[in-house]
Design an enzyme around this catalytic site. Sequence first.
Site, PDB file in Angstrom:
ATOM      1  N   LEU A  71       0.835  -1.202   0.000  1.00  0.00           N
ATOM      2  CA  LEU A  71       0.000   0.000   0.000  1.00  0.00           C
ATOM      3  C   LEU A  71       0.869   1.251   0.000  1.00  0.00           C
ATOM      4  O   LEU A  71       0.507   2.276  -0.572  1.00  0.00           O
ATOM      5  CB  LEU A  71      -0.899   0.006   1.239  1.00  0.00           C
ATOM      6  N   ASP A 101       5.508  12.194  14.094  1.00  0.00           N
ATOM      7  CA  ASP A 101       5.723  11.994  12.657  1.00  0.00           C
ATOM      8  C   ASP A 101       4.415  12.128  11.877  1.00  0.00           C
ATOM      9  O   ASP A 101       4.028  11.225  11.129  1.00  0.00           O
ATOM     10  CB  ASP A 101       6.347  10.618  12.419  1.00  0.00           C
TER      11      ASP A 101
END
Length: 520
Positions: A154, A308
Amino acid sequence: MVRGIIRIASLASVSLSSSGFFLYGTGYWDPSDFGVVRIGRAVLTTAAITWDYFTKLRHVEAGTEEYENIKSQVHLRSAHRLLDLCCFNRGTFIKVGQHLAALEYLVPPEYTKTLSVLHSQAPCTPFTDVVQVIREDLGKEISEVFEEFEKTPLGAASLAQVHRAVLQDGRKVAVKVQHPKVQAQSSRDILIMEVLLHVVKKIFPQFEFMWLIEEAKKNLPLELDFQNEGRNAEKMSSIVSSFSFLRIPRIYWELSTKRVLVMEYMEGGQVNDREYMKRNQIDVNKVSHALGKLYSEMIFVHGFVHCDPHPGNVLVRQNPENCAPEIILLDHGLYQVLTESFRLDYCSLWQALIAADKERIRIYSQRLGAGELYPLFACMLTARSWESVNRGIYENTVSKEEIHEIRSNAATYLPEISQLLASVPRQMLLLLKTNDLLRGIETSLGTHSSSSAFFYMSRCCVRALARHRKEKADSLWSYIHISLSETFCLGQLQMYEIALRLQSCIGRWINHVLLWLYLQ
């Protein structure tokens, strides 16, 4: 001007090369595993970019249309060179590239658009290596664990890639598999980085980059441990369980190891994909507000921060039941745990920034290590000019002229920024990175921090500081007094926010009436 551009380009490339310490190698022969090859590629890229800027711009008058056109072309070529460098050297080069791609308020669009593919389309590990990692860690073949397993990932990032799969009982899952060449190279790579940093300091004596390696030594082992990531995900899910808009995938511990993480599969579009939101009738302002609310809670109240939030790690979708937007938070490997004293000083600093209290800005900036560079520190935190900070960042929206001013001045203050980064507490470094990534998302969505975001941030600061004072209260009366003061401050904020909303509504109503009268 040309020298300034060359300087920025050189620093960007050198920072990538000096950050390139996550190298791949576990016995598989790969040219990119050899330090001399990676370093050579970084040096050649730096030289090519520097030469391109120097030769193409030195004979053209700055500020002219021709100059701007040529500069844009050089930006684009340089961005592609940096992209090639990131893909070739991988690891932290990709991480730095992802970070640059998120800095849309600071980095030229030619760079951000070109490097944005690194958010979810970084180089992939061959499927045979993925099979081998799963076999080694789970002790089983893929067919024994999964009914289906898609060979094409993905998305791929610097340390791992994610595959969609179906368990034997029919549950859809996402399988995160670490690139097999990461672990073995890490220690040697950090040593290489130290050498590169010393070289950079010889070339640019005014710059201090050793904090990079300090952070690498601390964070790399944590990011490479997927069980730690799973624990972070569960802790965050528990901390912000009251937020109905937030979704964090469930971890399947029986199938997870340090290099393999199996979690609930969730679909959504990247948070910076305006077209996806438009197609799915998702309000970008609500998404931006929810993201700001989530991070205010993380930073000011709990001191446990997902560091992040680049667009590949933040997905959005529409809740089918109430059509409200939902945020899916992925990749919980990198967190910053704030100490109580740091968190409280940071709360006080943001209260001062929102109130445009220059004296308190100075005091709390200096307590956080900024020294006499506190005006620059305030500008870095808010991504606003010092003039806007003094006027009040919640009262005036950011303009194109201000964005241009910030971009123009960034190169001028690079030595001071470097000095500042070397002097602030280590906790601040990841917060600054997180702020940059979140602002990059806001810029992509066209939703720069609104007054409502600052009001929620203020409420979080009030709650956090009051909770600390209540914990230290030495009598019942003191506790009651603090609680009443907290309630009063929160009530003031609520009333002020309502007043501003009414003012805004009345202003819009008057504009509509005046427009109607004009058209009659």
